[in-house]
Design a protein around this motif. Structure first.
Motif: not given
Lengths: 246, 246
Positions: B74-93
């Protein structure tokens, strides 16, 4: 007059498509303007295929006719200089016979469609692949894809804007290859209908997600009905990969 | 308090570097702000390595400590949602022990440097590789690179801004691999000096162009002198590729 065959690579994201459009920039416009800046001549770029807005090319083949005497290597270098900073590059330039035609002499066209199959949004590949979050069974996609290979009426996979005289085409290859999170779909045919690759990819993703069976894909093809279509894959993942000539 | 290990992918082009900088945006700032938006907590991101402005990551490892109880997925999904639209992605947590440290527990780091060796400017790879127009002899580069592998004083390949206590490092791998127009340089070590990979790549390109011999590269290493350096390769082609932990 000398005919020059060009090999073009471009990032399709900033353009309305390869061909000139009244409502926005195109690859054709930029290449024609670059030729004009070099030679003073108004030329028409003829390409092996049309590409939609956002669709890329790794090796689009095209030709232009130029009156001015110019060495092909020097033309290529000058075009690349004039095309900056547009993301359009001339990878090759050669003199061809006057009856060589980028579109009409072309015997085969190939496309690659790139999917990144993961939950995380794209960063380095943004605009360069289609991110599909749901897990995809690439082996099932490849197996189902073989129903589409061969001589068929592809009406189901045809845009309503398609201008081809007939929807009957021969699809030579439709291979689905997974490498880690990446899934590449390789398509080859003498010619394709408008939106055919993106339509086929959209349906293959339904198969990969388990929503369609291979039989469902076969039934959609046989329905010869645009309404039987799943959905179109976005342009971001589509690359014109190559053209074959005699 | 729970420690979460993150695997980050990012396009370094828009950032001043991974670590916070007073004069521009950083990956650290964006990830820390995303954690704050999710948990209300001010955290510090610790990463396996620092990266310079414009340098990318395929799999940067990092950690943050969070008080709030939250599931890693859930942390990974939330981080990816909050990081948009920056080109930064969390691939694993993943949750890790409190004594696991992204930087201090790291036993090995690897980088890939991508060169596109052709005359035409980059389009699809713009900002993602270093375009070198002059033909490069990749086999000669690989052969010369082996002079740098092993336990050496890398002062020659160290930025004047490098803060490491010692310039003596063990380089485990420096492989140069050509695939068509692409040349990938794979570097692995327990740790690297500031600008070490880009400095080594710059010198290897001198070898590839025939301006330096392998012996010249060896002499530059043995000079232990920053003035003996050829030049630094640009950041565009550099990717932090992975980190190894016990």
């Amino acid at each position: 007059m000398t005919r020059f065959a060009l090999t073009l690579e471009f990032d399709g994201a900033p353009y309305m498509g390869l061909q000139r459009q009244p409502h926005g920039p195109s690859i054709q416009q930029h290449v024609e303007e670059a030729v004009h800046a070099i030679t003073g001549e108004q030329v028409t770029l003829h390409a092996a295929g049309r590409t939609d807005a956002g669709v890329h090319a790794l090796a689009m083949r095209a030709h232009v006719d130029i009156e001015k005497a110019i060495d092909p290597f020097r033309l290529m270098e000058a075009l690349n200089a004039k095309l900056r900073p547009e993301p359009i590059a001339v990878l090759g330039c050669a003199i061809v016979p006057d009856d060589w035609h980028a579109r009409f002499s072309c015997l085969g066209r190939s496309y690659i469609y790139r999917i990144t199959n993961r939950r995380a949004p794209l960063t380095l590949e943004r605009g360069k692949a289609w991110q599909v979050s749901a897990p995809l069974d690439a082996a099932a996609m490849h197996h189902a894809a073989q129903h589409l290979v061969g001589h068929h009426d592809f009406t189901t996979f045809r845009s309503v804007h398609c201008q081809a005289a007939s929807a009957v085409k021969t699809l030579d290859r439709l291979d689905v290859v997974r490498d880690g999170d990446g899934i590449d779909i390789h398509a080859a045919a003498r010619s394709f209908l408008h939106h055919q690759v993106r339509s086929m990819v959209g349906c293959l993703v339904l198969v990969g997600r388990g929503k369609w069976s291979g039989e469902d894909l076969k039934a959609a093809l046989e329905a010869k009905d645009r309404e039987a279509l799943g959905f179109n894959a976005p342009p971001d993942g589509l690359y014109f990969a190559g053209a074959v000539y005699p």
